[in-house]
Write a protein that holds these residues in place. Structure first.
Motif, short mmCIF file in Angstrom:
data_model
loop_
_atom_site.label_atom_id
_atom_site.label_comp_id
_atom_site.label_asym_id
_atom_site.label_seq_id
_atom_site.Cartn_x
_atom_site.Cartn_y
_atom_site.Cartn_z
N LEU A 38 0.83 -1.20 0.00
CA LEU A 38 0.00 0.00 0.00
C LEU A 38 0.87 1.26 0.00
N TYR A 39 0.21 2.39 -0.18
CA TYR A 39 0.89 3.68 -0.04
C TYR A 39 1.01 3.99 1.45
N VAL A 40 2.22 4.30 1.89
CA VAL A 40 2.47 4.51 3.32
C VAL A 40 3.25 5.80 3.54
N ALA A 56 -2.94 3.79 2.73
CA ALA A 56 -4.06 3.86 1.78
C ALA A 56 -3.73 3.00 0.57
N LYS A 57 -4.75 2.36 0.00
CA LYS A 57 -4.49 1.54 -1.18
C LYS A 57 -4.66 2.32 -2.47
N ASN A 58 -5.42 3.42 -2.41
CA ASN A 58 -5.67 4.24 -3.58
C ASN A 58 -4.80 5.49 -3.53
N TYR A 59 -4.09 5.77 -4.60
CA TYR A 59 -3.16 6.89 -4.61
C TYR A 59 -3.87 8.22 -4.40
N ASP A 91 -6.64 8.86 -2.72
CA ASP A 91 -6.99 8.98 -1.30
C ASP A 91 -5.75 9.31 -0.47
N PHE A 92 -4.65 8.68 -0.81
CA PHE A 92 -3.39 8.90 -0.11
C PHE A 92 -2.94 10.36 -0.24
#
Length: 244
Positions: free
Chosen positions: A216-218, A228-231, A233-234
């Motif tokens: 995921l994006y961290v 978040a898994k969606n860029y 949203d991140f």
């Protein structure tokens, strides 16, 4: 080479033993505060110590234990097993059905595996050296990981301590929950728009989830962790919090 299968089975057995203790053998005294302060800085319940002893029994042969309650047990192995034997202790104490356990393996500076179990559902999500799996700890049957393609809510753990941030989220029309068991919430980050965790980022709370969700994006600094898994949203939550 580390024996992932044997370790995974030991984690399952430890969680099953704790699940059975909570649901069959627990007494009123287990809900009382212990005389000592845990290594993580919080007051321990007697059930915290019972849970910790169960995990030590099943996992200590694989490496050195680092636990939220007792701290570091020996320092002889290059394998460190980081455990939170009861994630969401206050939920547990209050009868709120959202609590579990967290286990991670670290070799030097690399996490090898992460396991988070929801003791209310008897389901454990984990990633060893392969893909993410979910298993029922009572019958050891693997279950499907269904993808939530369009999550509707986010998670903000410890929201109660950051009213300035809750106002920002409200002003941006972000719907969120703050369920109170950080390891559980972070482990299931792919089910939500994002998970925001603020405060003292202790390894017990975040290690397993960081490995489970390494795809995921961290974002992580000294007091903020976002997954978040969606860029989009991140990026949105980072922009809202002015983290660019």
């Amino acid at each position: 080479m580390f024996d992932y299968n044997s370790f995974t089975n030991a984690v399952i057995q430890a969680n099953k033993k704790l699940y059975e203790y909570i649901n069959i053998h627990m007494t009123q005294s287990d809900l009382e505060e212990a005389s000592s302060i845990g290594y993580g800085g919080d007051k321990s319940l007697n059930i915290d110590l019972i849970a910790e002893n169960i995990f030590i029994k099943y996992l200590s042969s694989f490496g050195d234990i680092i636990s939220e309650e007792i701290g570091i047990i020996s320092n002889k192995s290059n394998i460190k097993i980081i455990i939170d034997p009861l994630d969401g202790s206050h939920n547990f104490l209050s009868g709120l059905p959202y609590y579990g356990t967290s286990v991670a393996i670290r070799k030097e500076n690399e996490y090898l595996a992460g396991y988070v179990c929801n003791l209310c559902t008897a389901k454990m999500i984990y990633r060893d050296n392969k893909s993410i799996k979910t298993i029922d700890i009572l019958n050891k049957k693997e279950e499907k990981n269904l993808e939530i393609k369009n999550p509707k809510i986010s998670i903000f753990e410890r929201a109660y301590a950051y009213t300035d941030i809750t106002k920002i989220l409200k002003d941006n029309f972000i719907k969120y929950r703050s369920p109170g068991a950080s390891a559980l919430s972070l482990a299931y980050a792919r089910n939500y728009k994002f998970v925001l965790f603020m405060g003292n980022l202790r390894e017990f709370d975040i290690a397993a989830a960081l490995h489970i969700n390494k795809d995921l994006y961290v974002y992580k600094d000294k007091k903020i962790l976002i997954m978040a898994k969606n860029y989009n949203d991140f990026v949105q939550i980072k922009e809202i919090l002015k983290l660019f």
